[in-house]
Design a protein around this motif. Structure first.
Motif, PDB file in Angstrom:
ATOM      1  N   SER A   1      41.462  45.559  38.557  1.00  0.00           N
ATOM      2  CA  SER A   1      41.685  45.673  37.124  1.00  0.00           C
ATOM      3  C   SER A   1      41.682  44.275  36.526  1.00  0.00           C
ATOM      4  O   SER A   1      41.779  43.269  37.233  1.00  0.00           O
ATOM      5  N   TRP A   2      41.587  44.230  35.196  1.00  0.00           N
ATOM      6  CA  TRP A   2      41.623  42.966  34.468  1.00  0.00           C
ATOM      7  C   TRP A   2      43.049  42.677  34.024  1.00  0.00           C
ATOM      8  O   TRP A   2      43.776  43.580  33.606  1.00  0.00           O
ATOM      9  N   ASN A   3      43.450  41.407  34.101  1.00  0.00           N
ATOM     10  CA  ASN A   3      44.756  41.031  33.557  1.00  0.00           C
ATOM     11  C   ASN A   3      44.583  40.517  32.129  1.00  0.00           C
ATOM     12  O   ASN A   3      43.483  40.521  31.567  1.00  0.00           O
ATOM     13  N   SER A   4      45.662  40.073  31.531  1.00  0.00           N
ATOM     14  CA  SER A   4      45.626  39.665  30.122  1.00  0.00           C
ATOM     15  C   SER A   4      44.826  38.392  29.902  1.00  0.00           C
ATOM     16  O   SER A   4      44.488  38.055  28.762  1.00  0.00           O
ATOM     17  N   ARG A   5      44.486  37.652  30.964  1.00  0.00           N
ATOM     18  CA  ARG A   5      43.695  36.430  30.838  1.00  0.00           C
ATOM     19  C   ARG A   5      42.223  36.664  31.163  1.00  0.00           C
ATOM     20  O   ARG A   5      41.486  35.713  31.404  1.00  0.00           O
ATOM     21  N   GLU A   6      41.814  37.915  31.211  1.00  0.00           N
ATOM     22  CA  GLU A   6      40.446  38.284  31.568  1.00  0.00           C
ATOM     23  C   GLU A   6      40.081  37.766  32.957  1.00  0.00           C
ATOM     24  O   GLU A   6      38.970  37.293  33.202  1.00  0.00           O
ATOM     25  N   GLN A   7      41.018  37.875  33.873  1.00  0.00           N
ATOM     26  CA  GLN A   7      40.748  37.610  35.283  1.00  0.00           C
ATOM     27  C   GLN A   7      40.729  38.954  36.011  1.00  0.00           C
ATOM     28  O   GLN A   7      41.542  39.836  35.737  1.00  0.00           O
ATOM     29  N   LEU A   8      39.780  39.093  36.918  1.00  0.00           N
ATOM     30  CA  LEU A   8      39.649  40.347  37.660  1.00  0.00           C
ATOM     31  C   LEU A   8      40.507  40.268  38.912  1.00  0.00           C
ATOM     32  O   LEU A   8      40.289  39.408  39.777  1.00  0.00           O
TER      33      LEU A   8
ATOM     34  N   PHE B   1      48.208  48.498  37.515  1.00  0.00           N
ATOM     35  CA  PHE B   1      48.300  47.140  36.986  1.00  0.00           C
ATOM     36  C   PHE B   1      48.905  47.156  35.585  1.00  0.00           C
ATOM     37  O   PHE B   1      48.804  48.142  34.854  1.00  0.00           O
ATOM     38  N   TRP B   2      49.533  46.023  35.207  1.00  0.00           N
ATOM     39  CA  TRP B   2      49.845  45.736  33.812  1.00  0.00           C
ATOM     40  C   TRP B   2      49.446  44.290  33.540  1.00  0.00           C
ATOM     41  O   TRP B   2      48.756  43.674  34.375  1.00  0.00           O
ATOM     42  N   ASP B   3      49.820  43.739  32.402  1.00  0.00           N
ATOM     43  CA  ASP B   3      49.257  42.470  31.929  1.00  0.00           C
ATOM     44  C   ASP B   3      49.119  41.419  33.023  1.00  0.00           C
ATOM     45  O   ASP B   3      48.039  40.925  33.294  1.00  0.00           O
ATOM     46  N   GLN B   4      50.216  41.046  33.644  1.00  0.00           N
ATOM     47  CA  GLN B   4      50.193  40.001  34.659  1.00  0.00           C
ATOM     48  C   GLN B   4      50.822  40.459  35.973  1.00  0.00           C
ATOM     49  O   GLN B   4      51.191  39.625  36.792  1.00  0.00           O
ATOM     50  N   GLY B   5      50.959  41.752  36.182  1.00  0.00           N
ATOM     51  CA  GLY B   5      51.598  42.249  37.386  1.00  0.00           C
ATOM     52  C   GLY B   5      50.860  43.436  37.963  1.00  0.00           C
ATOM     53  O   GLY B   5      49.897  43.952  37.393  1.00  0.00           O
ATOM     54  N   LEU B   6      51.341  43.879  39.134  1.00  0.00           N
ATOM     55  CA  LEU B   6      50.714  45.022  39.793  1.00  0.00           C
ATOM     56  C   LEU B   6      51.730  45.706  40.694  1.00  0.00           C
ATOM     57  O   LEU B   6      52.734  45.114  41.105  1.00  0.00           O
ATOM     58  N   VAL B   7      51.440  46.963  40.990  1.00  0.00           N
ATOM     59  CA  VAL B   7      52.191  47.750  41.971  1.00  0.00           C
ATOM     60  C   VAL B   7      51.178  48.353  42.924  1.00  0.00           C
ATOM     61  O   VAL B   7      50.162  48.920  42.484  1.00  0.00           O
ATOM     62  N   ALA B   8      51.413  48.212  44.217  1.00  0.00           N
ATOM     63  CA  ALA B   8      50.511  48.740  45.236  1.00  0.00           C
ATOM     64  C   ALA B   8      51.253  49.761  46.093  1.00  0.00           C
ATOM     65  O   ALA B   8      52.422  49.551  46.450  1.00  0.00           O
ATOM     66  N   MET B   9      50.575  50.853  46.431  1.00  0.00           N
ATOM     67  CA  MET B   9      51.152  51.882  47.299  1.00  0.00           C
ATOM     68  C   MET B   9      50.607  51.687  48.716  1.00  0.00           C
ATOM     69  O   MET B   9      49.393  51.613  48.919  1.00  0.00           O
ATOM     70  N   THR B  10      51.507  51.598  49.688  1.00  0.00           N
ATOM     71  CA  THR B  10      51.129  51.325  51.071  1.00  0.00           C
ATOM     72  C   THR B  10      50.816  52.624  51.811  1.00  0.00           C
ATOM     73  O   THR B  10      51.001  53.728  51.288  1.00  0.00           O
ATOM     74  N   GLY B  11      50.363  52.461  53.047  1.00  0.00           N
ATOM     75  CA  GLY B  11      50.005  53.617  53.845  1.00  0.00           C
ATOM     76  C   GLY B  11      51.163  54.512  54.192  1.00  0.00           C
ATOM     77  O   GLY B  11      50.972  55.709  54.479  1.00  0.00           O
TER      78      GLY B  11
END
Length: 834
Positions: A95-102, A139-149
């Motif tokens: 996803s893209w963050n608020s700084r247009e970084q992928l 994802f949100w602006d500058q953060g993320l949540v990942a679900m593990t196996g």
């Protein structure tokens, strides 16, 4: 009307509210089947990233973009670039963050961050908790949540400073049907929360614990949280495509809809929010459904399913063919354009059309709204800001300008600002730029952020023109251009590239760009080290210049610049780096090359008691400082043989410097003194080693060893005056008045006899003091006798010098002796008459 199509043609009514679905672009990319790709679109009109979905079996053929790279397009479908991805690890989510970084999260827990400007990607790991692989991400602006196996959730609040942490264990044993996140800024705890559909209910998971919302209508195929965090949309597969809007505590249901018909039989493709009170659902059949706050709906049909991008004031919808924007019609636009509206703004807008048509009723219309003209002008200005069609914007602004001309007092700043802002917004939304934003979105971000987005697309000329038009500094534009020029100039040498950069940068108005550090850093990274060094010569701030010089290996140049800046902390920064990076001998040569650096290094070593200082002095042939260092280190030494040995080493070092005869004599004398003190300690049973010569003499005298003190005086050539002072003080302390008398009578005292009197008075021995007063100066005697209370002797001494003022002082002090007072009075009278 100024447009052939009425503005309300795009409006869709939902009770008393209107929604506008406006087509922004006809997509410019080649014919694509977006079903073959995983899609990530950025908010605020940002880019669209396409990655071939390697989870699907695709038919071989000439279809474009089926490589492993991530292809990046503008919102209008024009190619921006391509991110080469090694493809060795499956991407769990991107996803893209608020700084247009992928931001790409791999299955192994590695997070890679790519920028559009060509910088090298950065990466970090989600830690050991991600060892069971990553299944999915949000994802949100500058953060993320990942679900593990193992169905645990790992979150990172800021990917700029990643600190992966694990949410509470919800003991989930199977893959959730769906899950969504509530960003930290929308929660009461200011920590991210996860809403997971497990079984028939929803679990709320945060860092502290897990709460079961006790629902029974699940499972839910989609969960979406409103932009203000107050509502959630739940889409259930139970009993049809049931969409429900509930409060975030899941205690209240606000609306519910169960769409019927074959167009809704396909699965729900995507869901997002249009504002904070209406949800938009996109179905695989191409049908898009807008669910209002009270259960009302609007349906829109498309040729292919629409991807939804949630914005501040609406939702963007796109597929392979078109790009549209769905939003609520503002109250100001309704006031102007709604059919049958009789508001002052609507009449003013109609008056403009009448003037264009040369209608005589235009003047009558203007006169009818004269009292409401200020409100009508303001409404037209604000309505122009909410209109996406430039022609309508122009008509509304012309209507506002017409109304303004009928007002005696009206500030045009609001109208001018709106014109300027809309011109930039329309420029951004053009096909060639492809950043479709509304005025609200444009105003919600700093102006510098929009310039940065233009630079990400290498629109340097446009970015410079926008900065100039908005009267904003354009430094970042030219810095980015220079960096891009360096990255793209693989065939030019350092000198040619330097001339090309300087020719362009020198044309800037004023003093040019504020800093060259970023440009020099890129030049160094691209292998143009000589170019980087030449660019740094133009950097005005040494604090920015020095660290880069160090990273380039230009240690001597870094030291020179740090010293030239006059900043001691910066010099220390270079010194500490050189100390770690260089062999000790080479480090000493670099530091000693400049006097300022050498002094600072010495001061630091002295303060920290560092043993390195001795090696530094030896390397620099600083014999006097080496000897001084040895002497200082042995000031508290009590082991006499060791002390003497060390002092002899210092003496030997000093012999190499023939200009230090005074210091050589002093150390040699001190060695002899230490040896004498060692003998005296045995004789006097006192601690003497380490004491100065004067104290040693005093200790001998206090112990009554006058002969040894006299010998010591002779041996070390103590001046007579100093010796008299030391002996006088010691004899008074010993109360040895006989020896004191012998000292005074031996010969004329080189220090006079006043010190004898003062020392005796200080010891409260007035009788002893009286013995030495007659030997003092004649003018001092009356005052000294008066100090010890010998009034008669004081009067006699004062009379001898005919000092009337002193006689008066004595007369006042001797109140208890009337006879003496009478005699003094007679003497005063006698001296006064004469």
């Amino acid at each position: 009307m100024s447009s052939s199509i009425h503005p309300t043609a795009e409006w869709h009514a939902m009770q008393d509210v209107f929604y506008r679905k406006h087509r922004i672009y006809q997509m410019q990319w080649a014919e694509l089947d977006l079903a073959r790709f995983r899609v990530a679109a950025s908010s605020f009109g940002g880019p669209i990233a396409l990655l071939r979905d390697d989870r699907l079996l695709l038919e071989a053929g000439p279809a474009p973009l089926l490589d492993s790279a991530i292809h990046v397009f503008s919102a209008s479908g024009q190619t921006i670039g391509k991110i080469e991805y090694d493809g060795l690890q499956h991407i769990a989510g991107f996803s893209w963050n608020s700084r247009e970084q992928l931001v790409c999260v791999q299955e192994d827990g590695t997070v890679r961050i790519f920028s559009l400007s060509g910088q090298d990607p950065t990466s970090f790991s989600l830690g050991p908790d991600a060892s069971t692989s990553i299944l999915d991400c949000r994802f949100w602006d500058q953060g993320l949540v990942a679900m593990t196996g193992d169905f645990r959730f790992i979150y990172v609040n800021d990917i700029g400073e990643p600190k992966p942490k694990v949410l509470a264990d919800a003991h989930i044993t199977e893959h959730p049907h769906s899950w969504a996140i509530v960003p930290p800024h929308l929660t009461l705890s200011h920590h991210v929360e996860v809403l997971a559909s497990v079984g028939a209910t929803v679990l709320s998971i945060d860092a502290v614990g897990v709460q079961d919302q006790l629902l029974d209508h699940g499972p839910y195929a989609h969960i979406s949280v409103s932009p203000n965090g107050r509502l959630a949309a739940l889409c259930s597969d139970q009993g049809g495509r049931r969409i429900q809007v509930v409060s975030m505590d899941f205690q209240r249901s606000f609306s519910e809809y169960n769409p019927q018909g074959p167009i809704y039989d396909d699965h729900l493709f995507d869901i997002a929010w249009c504002g904070s009170d209406a949800a938009v659902a996109s179905f695989a059949s191409g049908e898009t459904l807008l669910l209002g706050p009270f259960g009302d709906t609007l349906s829109f049909t498309h040729d292919a399913p629409m991807h939804l991008v949630q914005e501040l004031d609406g939702v963007r919808m796109f597929n392979a063919l078109c790009h549209e924007f769905l939003c609520k019609v503002s109250e100001d636009a309704k006031s102007v354009f709604q059919i049958g509206s009789t508001s002052a703004a609507a009449l003013l807008y109609d008056a403009l059309d009448g003037i264009r048509a040369h209608s005589s009723r235009a003047d009558e219309t203007v006169r009818s709204i004269r009292d409401d003209m200020p409100q009508a002008v303001d409404t037209c200005i604000v309505a122009a800001g909410s209109e996406p069609v430039p022609e309508l914007q122009q008509s509304l602004l012309r209507a506002a300008s017409l109304g303004k001309s009928f007002l005696p007092v009206f500030s045009g700043d609001k109208l001018v600002d709106m014109c300027r802002s809309l011109r930039v917004v329309n420029c951004l939304s053009s096909y060639s730029v492809g950043i479709p934003v509304s005025l609200l979105q444009f105003q919600s971000l700093p102006f510098e952020e929009w310039v940065a987005r233009l630079l990400n697309r290498n629109q340097h000329k446009l970015a410079s023109a926008v900065c100039q038009y908005m009267e904003q500094p354009s430094d970042q534009v030219y810095i980015h251009w220079a960096c891009a020029k360096i990255r793209a100039s693989s065939t030019l040498d350092d000198d040619a590239l330097y001339r090309a950069l300087k020719d362009r940068l020198d044309t800037l108005p004023g003093s040019g760009i504020a800093s060259y550090v970023d440009i020099a850093e890129v030049a160094n990274h691209c292998g143009y080290q000589r170019l980087a060094i030449r660019l740094l010569q133009h950097e005005p701030r040494a604090a920015n210049q020095v660290p880069l010089l160090i990273s380039m290996g230009q240690d001597r140049a870094a030291m020179d610049e740090a010293i030239r800046s006059g900043d001691a902390d910066l010099v220390y920064f270079v010194i500490f780096h050189l100390f770690k990076a260089m062999p000790l001998g080479e480090f000493f040569q670099v530091v000693s090359r400049t006097q300022a650096a050498g002094r600072l290094f010495e001061r630091y070593c002295i303060d920290q008691n560092s043993p390195v200082l001795e090696d530094y002095y030896f390397q620099d042939d600083a014999f006097a400082k080496s000897a001084q260092l040895i002497v200082i280190e042995n000031l508290g030494e009590r082991d006499v043989p060791k002390l003497v040995a060390n002092l002899k080493v210092a003496l030997k070092i000093l012999h190499n410097d023939r200009t230090r005869t005074l210091e050589t004599t002093a150390i040699d004398t001190h060695i002899r003194l230490v040896q004498v003190q060692r003998q005296l300690e045995q004789e006097l049973d006192a601690v003497l080693v380490g004491l100065p010569l004067n104290e040693t003499l005093a200790q001998c005298l206090l112990k009554g060893n006058y002969a040894r003190a006299s010998k010591l005086r002779t041996e070390f050539k103590v001046p007579e005056r100093r010796y008299y002072w030391i002996k006088l003080h010691a004899l008074v302390l010993r109360r040895d008045w006989a020896e004191l008398a012998r000292l005074a009578n031996a010969k004329k005292s080189p220090i006079g006899y006043r010190p004898f009197v003062d020392e005796c008075i200080g010891a409260l021995q007035y009788q002893e003091a009286a013995k030495y007063i007659p030997r003092c100066d004649t003018q001092e005697r009356p005052q000294l006798f008066l100090r010890i209370g010998f009034f008669r002797e004081a009067a006699q001494a004062a009379a001898a010098t005919k000092d009337v003022d002193m006689l008066r002082q004595i007369h006042a002090a001797s109140a208890r002796d009337s006879t003496l007072q009478h005699d003094i009075a007679q003497q005063i009278e006698q001296f006064t008459r004469s």
